[in-house]
Write a protein that holds these residues in place. Structure first.
Motif, PDB file in Angstrom:
ATOM      1  N   UNK A  13      43.833  29.626  46.711  1.00 26.84           N
ATOM      2  CA  UNK A  13      43.139  30.644  47.487  1.00 26.84           C
ATOM      3  C   UNK A  13      43.238  32.059  46.913  1.00 26.84           C
ATOM      4  N   UNK A  14      44.406  32.511  46.407  1.00 22.07           N
ATOM      5  CA  UNK A  14      44.412  33.842  45.784  1.00 22.07           C
ATOM      6  C   UNK A  14      43.440  33.948  44.607  1.00 22.07           C
ATOM      7  N   UNK A  15      43.282  32.874  43.859  1.00 23.26           N
ATOM      8  CA  UNK A  15      42.334  32.894  42.735  1.00 23.26           C
ATOM      9  C   UNK A  15      40.896  32.991  43.250  1.00 23.26           C
ATOM     10  N   UNK A  16      40.614  32.307  44.360  1.00 25.00           N
ATOM     11  CA  UNK A  16      39.268  32.360  44.930  1.00 25.00           C
ATOM     12  C   UNK A  16      38.954  33.759  45.453  1.00 25.00           C
ATOM     13  N   UNK A  17      39.975  34.439  45.972  1.00 24.55           N
ATOM     14  CA  UNK A  17      39.791  35.834  46.384  1.00 24.55           C
ATOM     15  C   UNK A  17      39.479  36.689  45.162  1.00 24.55           C
ATOM     16  N   UNK A  18      40.268  36.528  44.117  1.00 22.92           N
ATOM     17  CA  UNK A  18      40.097  37.348  42.911  1.00 22.92           C
ATOM     18  C   UNK A  18      38.743  37.124  42.252  1.00 22.92           C
ATOM     19  N   UNK A  19      38.226  35.899  42.323  1.00 20.87           N
ATOM     20  CA  UNK A  19      36.939  35.586  41.702  1.00 20.87           C
ATOM     21  C   UNK A  19      35.756  35.928  42.599  1.00 20.87           C
ATOM     22  N   UNK A  20      36.029  36.268  43.857  1.00 16.94           N
ATOM     23  CA  UNK A  20      34.958  36.616  44.777  1.00 16.94           C
ATOM     24  C   UNK A  20      34.280  35.430  45.418  1.00 16.94           C
ATOM     25  N   UNK A  21      34.844  34.226  45.272  1.00 17.92           N
ATOM     26  CA  UNK A  21      34.224  33.038  45.853  1.00 17.92           C
ATOM     27  C   UNK A  21      34.457  32.931  47.361  1.00 17.92           C
ATOM     28  N   UNK A  22      35.481  33.603  47.861  1.00 23.61           N
ATOM     29  CA  UNK A  22      35.668  33.768  49.294  1.00 23.61           C
ATOM     30  C   UNK A  22      36.066  35.218  49.542  1.00 23.61           C
ATOM     31  N   UNK A  23      35.801  35.710  50.755  1.00 25.95           N
ATOM     32  CA  UNK A  23      36.127  37.101  51.079  1.00 25.95           C
ATOM     33  C   UNK A  23      37.554  37.247  51.603  1.00 25.95           C
ATOM     34  N   UNK A  24      38.022  36.291  52.375  1.00 31.23           N
ATOM     35  CA  UNK A  24      39.393  36.271  52.876  1.00 31.23           C
ATOM     36  C   UNK A  24      39.917  34.851  52.726  1.00 31.23           C
ATOM     37  N   UNK A  25      41.233  34.698  52.818  1.00 27.79           N
ATOM     38  CA  UNK A  25      41.815  33.362  52.664  1.00 27.79           C
ATOM     39  C   UNK A  25      43.209  33.343  53.271  1.00 27.79           C
ATOM     40  N   UNK A  26      43.689  32.142  53.515  1.00 23.11           N
ATOM     41  CA  UNK A  26      45.049  31.927  54.005  1.00 23.11           C
ATOM     42  C   UNK A  26      45.891  31.461  52.824  1.00 23.11           C
ATOM     43  N   UNK A  27      47.085  32.028  52.692  1.00 24.36           N
ATOM     44  CA  UNK A  27      47.971  31.629  51.600  1.00 24.36           C
ATOM     45  C   UNK A  27      49.421  31.850  52.020  1.00 24.36           C
ATOM     46  N   UNK A  28      50.337  31.038  51.495  1.00 25.06           N
ATOM     47  CA  UNK A  28      51.756  31.262  51.793  1.00 25.06           C
ATOM     48  C   UNK A  28      52.211  32.619  51.270  1.00 25.06           C
ATOM     49  N   UNK A  29      53.183  33.200  51.957  1.00 23.38           N
ATOM     50  CA  UNK A  29      53.717  34.485  51.516  1.00 23.38           C
ATOM     51  C   UNK A  29      54.283  34.389  50.102  1.00 23.38           C
ATOM     52  N   UNK A  30      54.939  33.269  49.790  1.00 23.37           N
ATOM     53  CA  UNK A  30      55.539  33.104  48.468  1.00 23.37           C
ATOM     54  C   UNK A  30      54.483  33.118  47.375  1.00 23.37           C
ATOM     55  N   UNK A  31      53.422  32.346  47.546  1.00 24.53           N
ATOM     56  CA  UNK A  31      52.379  32.286  46.522  1.00 24.53           C
ATOM     57  C   UNK A  31      51.581  33.586  46.464  1.00 24.53           C
ATOM     58  N   UNK A  32      51.428  34.238  47.602  1.00 24.89           N
ATOM     59  CA  UNK A  32      50.758  35.540  47.603  1.00 24.89           C
ATOM     60  C   UNK A  32      51.558  36.530  46.763  1.00 24.89           C
ATOM     61  N   UNK A  33      52.867  36.490  46.909  1.00 18.90           N
ATOM     62  CA  UNK A  33      53.740  37.361  46.120  1.00 18.90           C
ATOM     63  C   UNK A  33      53.609  37.053  44.633  1.00 18.90           C
ATOM     64  N   UNK A  34      53.675  35.771  44.280  1.00 21.24           N
ATOM     65  CA  UNK A  34      53.543  35.384  42.879  1.00 21.24           C
ATOM     66  C   UNK A  34      52.201  35.835  42.307  1.00 21.24           C
ATOM     67  N   UNK A  35      51.130  35.646  43.092  1.00 21.75           N
ATOM     68  CA  UNK A  35      49.798  36.022  42.625  1.00 21.75           C
ATOM     69  C   UNK A  35      49.701  37.529  42.411  1.00 21.75           C
ATOM     70  N   UNK A  36      50.252  38.297  43.325  1.00 23.36           N
ATOM     71  CA  UNK A  36      50.201  39.749  43.219  1.00 23.36           C
ATOM     72  C   UNK A  36      51.018  40.250  42.029  1.00 23.36           C
ATOM     73  N   UNK A  37      52.128  39.545  41.728  1.00 24.47           N
ATOM     74  CA  UNK A  37      53.014  39.959  40.638  1.00 24.47           C
ATOM     75  C   UNK A  37      52.650  39.335  39.293  1.00 24.47           C
ATOM     76  N   UNK A  38      51.799  38.299  39.306  1.00 27.15           N
ATOM     77  CA  UNK A  38      51.497  37.583  38.076  1.00 27.15           C
ATOM     78  C   UNK A  38      52.660  36.732  37.620  1.00 27.15           C
TER      79      UNK A  38
END
Length: 312
Positions: free
Chosen positions: A72-97
């Motif tokens: 889901x974080x990748x789908x947000x980044x690519x613009x394929x969805x506008x909002x999404x649900x994601x675990x806090x842990x994976x959201x952190x990893x995605x934000x930090x790379x």
């Protein structure tokens, strides 16, 4: 799945976009990325969509089936969805790379949601009583892009194991628990809210056993991976004799940093100003503490931050 998401994206482009590549225009549909059917993300996405449809003037939202929390974080980044649900842990990893994300993704939080728990389930007589017993076994681990796989990797690492020590089956939660009851796998895992439909369905015709961590291993997990927590599932949820000791992971509603402040504020207001309506749609929403949105592992979107600061 990819074709379906691309079709949804093409539809949004056809309708027009007043907010740029990541946004949906007023009167258009926004898409919320959820997960596979059988877990808690999709029904939560339906409930959130209903709140937007009822309380966000000029906006509508539809839930989209996706690969789950990791995708889901990748789908947000690519613009394929506008909002999404994601675990806090994976959201952190995605934000930090970090972790499964080689590059940092420009995502922000709209607010906190319910917590998911890791269901670790087998059948009586399987001989599986701990994570160590999974060595050499067949295991349904959810979709390849889901949050279950990431927490499973952490668990296996804690027990000096890797995915090479099991035979994984990458399927939806519903299919994973069907494989369990059919004997195609020895155990099935699902990171989802409770009660989870896939577990309830499997339990209707089969006796299930829940795998739990020892107190020592749970303490070690929480010390090593502080973005997880521990909770108990009450006996009345799955009809167990004792509460189930489980690993919990908070979930977030995320969006692109490119989303306008006005739209982020509108989404947060429509959801968190009407918690009674959200709870009526999904019992999981009863576990949401809106004020926790001010202390998340990734930054709040400025528009959402304005909402929550005004709420307090």
């Amino acid at each position: 799945m990819k074709k379906f998401l691309k079709l949804a994206a093409m539809t949004a482009v056809t309708l027009g976009s007043a907010f740029g590549p990541h946004m949906a225009a007023a009167q258009d549909e926004m898409r919320i990325g959820t997960a596979s059917l059988g877990g808690a993300y999709y029904p939560m996405g339906q409930a959130l969509s209903n709140s937007i449809n009822e309380f966000a003037d000029g906006y509508t939202m539809v839930p989209i089936v996706t690969g789950g929390g990791a995708e889901n974080p990748r789908l947000i980044a690519s613009g394929e969805v506008e909002v999404a649900i994601a675990p806090a842990s994976l959201s952190y990893f995605a934000h930090q790379g970090k972790g499964p994300y080689p590059d940092a993704l420009d995502i922000r939080a709209i607010g906190t949601l319910h917590s998911s728990i890791l269901h670790m389930v087998t059948l009586p007589g399987s001989g599986i009583e701990s994570i160590e017993d999974l060595r050499g076994k067949r295991l349904a681990v959810g979709p390849a892009g889901g949050g279950t796989l990431n927490i499973l990797r952490d668990l296996l690492t804690l027990h000096d194991m890797t995915l090479d020590d099991i035979t994984p089956s990458f399927v939806s939660y519903s299919d994973g628990f069907s494989q369990l009851t059919d004997g195609a796998v020895d155990a099935s895992f699902a990171l989802a809210g409770f009660p989870t439909g896939a577990v309830i369905q499997a339990q209707a015709m089969n006796e299930l056993e829940f795998i739990e961590l020892s107190d020592d291993k749970m303490a070690e997990l929480l010390e090593t991976f502080p973005y997880y927590s521990q909770t108990d599932v009450p006996t009345d949820v799955y009809g167990t004799v004792d509460p189930i000791n489980v690993i919990a992971s908070a979930n977030l509603l995320i969006a692109s940093a490119d989303m306008s402040d006005e739209l982020a504020f509108t989404i947060a207001e429509a959801i968190y100003d009407h918690m009674d309506a959200l709870i009526a749609e999904s019992a999981l929403a009863a576990g949401i503490v809106p004020e926790n949105s001010l202390t998340l592992p990734i930054p709040l979107h400025p528009g959402a931050a304005t909402y929550f600061e005004g709420r307090n």
